[in-house]
Design an enzyme around this catalytic site. Structure first.
Site, PDB file in Angstrom:
ATOM      1  N   ASN A 123      -1.014  -9.971  10.301  1.00 56.65           N
ATOM      2  CA  ASN A 123      -0.960  -8.704  10.110  1.00 56.65           C
ATOM      3  C   ASN A 123       0.755  -8.772  10.123  1.00 56.65           C
ATOM      4  O   ASN A 123       1.295  -6.931  10.034  1.00 56.65           O
ATOM      5  CB  ASN A 123      -0.818  -7.738  11.525  1.00 56.65           C
ATOM      6  CG  ASN A 123      -0.658  -8.014  12.313  1.00 56.65           C
ATOM      7  OD1 ASN A 123       0.474  -8.768  12.314  1.00 56.65           O
ATOM      8  ND2 ASN A 123      -0.399  -7.306  13.714  1.00 56.65           N
TER       9      ASN A 123
ATOM     10  N   HIS B 205       2.640  -9.699  11.935  1.00 55.89           N
ATOM     11  CA  HIS B 205       3.864  -9.485  12.674  1.00 55.89           C
ATOM     12  C   HIS B 205       5.065 -10.479  12.906  1.00 55.89           C
ATOM     13  O   HIS B 205       4.878 -11.900  12.575  1.00 55.89           O
ATOM     14  CB  HIS B 205       3.616  -9.175  14.636  1.00 55.89           C
ATOM     15  CG  HIS B 205       2.984 -10.230  14.895  1.00 55.89           C
ATOM     16  ND1 HIS B 205       0.940 -10.161  15.204  1.00 55.89           N
ATOM     17  CD2 HIS B 205       3.123 -11.381  14.697  1.00 55.89           C
ATOM     18  CE1 HIS B 205       0.446 -11.056  15.596  1.00 55.89           C
ATOM     19  NE2 HIS B 205       1.718 -12.217  15.761  1.00 55.89           N
TER      20      HIS B 205
ATOM     21  N   GLU C 103       4.344  -6.067  16.563  1.00 56.14           N
ATOM     22  CA  GLU C 103       2.927  -4.866  15.007  1.00 56.14           C
ATOM     23  C   GLU C 103       3.976  -4.535  14.380  1.00 56.14           C
ATOM     24  O   GLU C 103       5.000  -3.766  14.419  1.00 56.14           O
ATOM     25  CB  GLU C 103       2.460  -4.629  16.395  1.00 56.14           C
ATOM     26  CG  GLU C 103       2.168  -5.551  17.538  1.00 56.14           C
ATOM     27  CD  GLU C 103       0.368  -6.750  16.870  1.00 56.14           C
ATOM     28  OE1 GLU C 103       0.806  -7.215  16.355  1.00 56.14           O
ATOM     29  OE2 GLU C 103       0.154  -6.750  17.915  1.00 56.14           O
TER      30      GLU C 103
HETATM   31  C1  GLP Z   1       1.713 -15.435  17.927  1.00 54.60           C
HETATM   32  C2  GLP Z   1       3.403 -15.204  18.437  1.00 54.60           C
HETATM   33  C3  GLP Z   1       3.519 -15.230  17.361  1.00 54.60           C
HETATM   34  C4  GLP Z   1       3.331 -16.601  16.137  1.00 54.60           C
HETATM   35  C5  GLP Z   1       2.071 -15.365  15.452  1.00 54.60           C
HETATM   36  C6  GLP Z   1       0.893 -16.917  14.963  1.00 54.60           C
HETATM   37  O1  GLP Z   1       1.005 -13.798  18.451  1.00 54.60           O
HETATM   38  N1  GLP Z   1       3.791 -14.107  19.197  1.00 54.60           N
HETATM   39  O2  GLP Z   1       5.550 -15.891  17.647  1.00 54.60           O
HETATM   40  O3  GLP Z   1       4.243 -16.782  15.091  1.00 54.60           O
HETATM   41  O4  GLP Z   1       1.548 -15.106  16.809  1.00 54.60           O
HETATM   42  O5  GLP Z   1       0.470 -17.476  16.109  1.00 54.60           O
HETATM   43  P1  GLP Z   1      -0.325 -18.770  14.963  1.00 54.60           P
HETATM   44  O6  GLP Z   1       1.415 -20.267  15.256  1.00 54.60           O
HETATM   45  O7  GLP Z   1      -0.846 -19.629  16.690  1.00 54.60           O
HETATM   46  O8  GLP Z   1      -0.966 -18.673  13.721  1.00 54.60           O
END
Ligand code: GLP
Length: 241
Positions: free
Chosen positions: A136, A138, A143
């Site tokens: 989304n 973030h 968020e």
């Molecule tokens: C999580 C973390 C982020 C991360 C994101 C993506 O919620 N807090 O720092 O970049 O989600 O995660 P992933 O790398 O597993 O796709």
């Protein structure tokens, strides 16, 4: 609403995550060699291969500092799902830093912990911040709707993030509902930012981050206002740009 500066992000397209992680390592090493003292680190699946590259390298961090983006509320460093545990497993056990910091998700006063952490990050001046990207949009755990000038704060995770992160837990009900995250303003204070995004489920967020308007509904769009951002995307994540 924040002013738009329209700095150009440097976008590097690669075929896949492995190639992207090797490229990220190259940039990481350049910054290290140039004398970077403090590294801002991230968790999640995105930086895993970068950490493997670092572990396999001869880089020595015994005189360097790391600060992590975020931590779940209520998980101790011994909990396998905590970000502190993740960092130990993927990097710190093999490559110890002089000092490594994460927010303490077990603090009794979470707001006080957030303020303490924010001061600590600003005092250490992050030379290079590694970022992943939420589906989304973030960054860290900021968020959609988080103010662009936010400092480190306690976050209520959205349903979509809880759902996305439930893959690491036995059951979605076990995913913490809160986290402590560096704020967007805190992240923006880093001298250089390296964001990686891999896979088709990131394509929409990547498109809006780069081509969309700078708007708090899309946290990563603020990076258009940072003077020194490199984005590494694989073919799937770059599908819409
Ligand atoms: C999580 C973390 C982020 C991360 C994101 C993506 O919620 N807090 O720092 O970049 O989600 O995660 P992933 O790398 O597993 O796709």
């Amino acid at each position: 609403m924040a002013k738009v500066y329209n700095y150009l992000m440097e976008i590097i397209k690669v075929t896949n995550k492995l190639e992207g992680s090797k490229k990220a390592f190259e940039l990481f090493k350049n910054t290290y060699d140039a004398g970077a003292n403090t590294f801002g680190l991230a968790t999640g699946s995105t930086p895993e291969d970068l950490y493997k590259e670092i572990v396999a390298s001869d880089l020595d961090f015994s005189d360097r500092i790391s600060v992590n983006l975020d931590e779940y509320v209520g998980l101790s460093a011994e909990n396998k799902q905590s970000y502190a545990y993740f960092m130990q497993e993927h990097l710190f056990n093999q490559k110890p830093f002089k000092e490594s910091y994460l927010p303490n998700g077990m603090a009794t006063d979470l707001n006080e912990e957030a303020s303490r952490y924010d001061e600590l990050v600003l005092k250490n001046e992050v030379d290079l911040q590694i970022l992943g990207l939420g589906q989304n949009g973030h960054i860290g755990f900021n968020e959609p709707g988080t103010p662009f000038d936010s400092k480190t704060h306690v976050v209520d995770l959205t349903e979509s993030t809880i759902h996305a992160n439930s893959r690491y837990f036995d059951d979605a009900s076990l995913v913490p509902k809160k986290a402590i995250s560096m704020g967007i303003g805190t992240i923006m204070s880093a001298k250089k930012i390296l964001l990686m995004a891999f896979g088709e489920n990131k394509a929409d967020a990547v498109y809006k981050m780069i081509n969309g308007s700078v708007d708090e509904s899309m946290p990563a769009s603020i990076l258009q206002n940072h003077p020194n951002v490199i984005v590494i995307v694989d073919e799937a994540a770059a599908e819409l740009i």
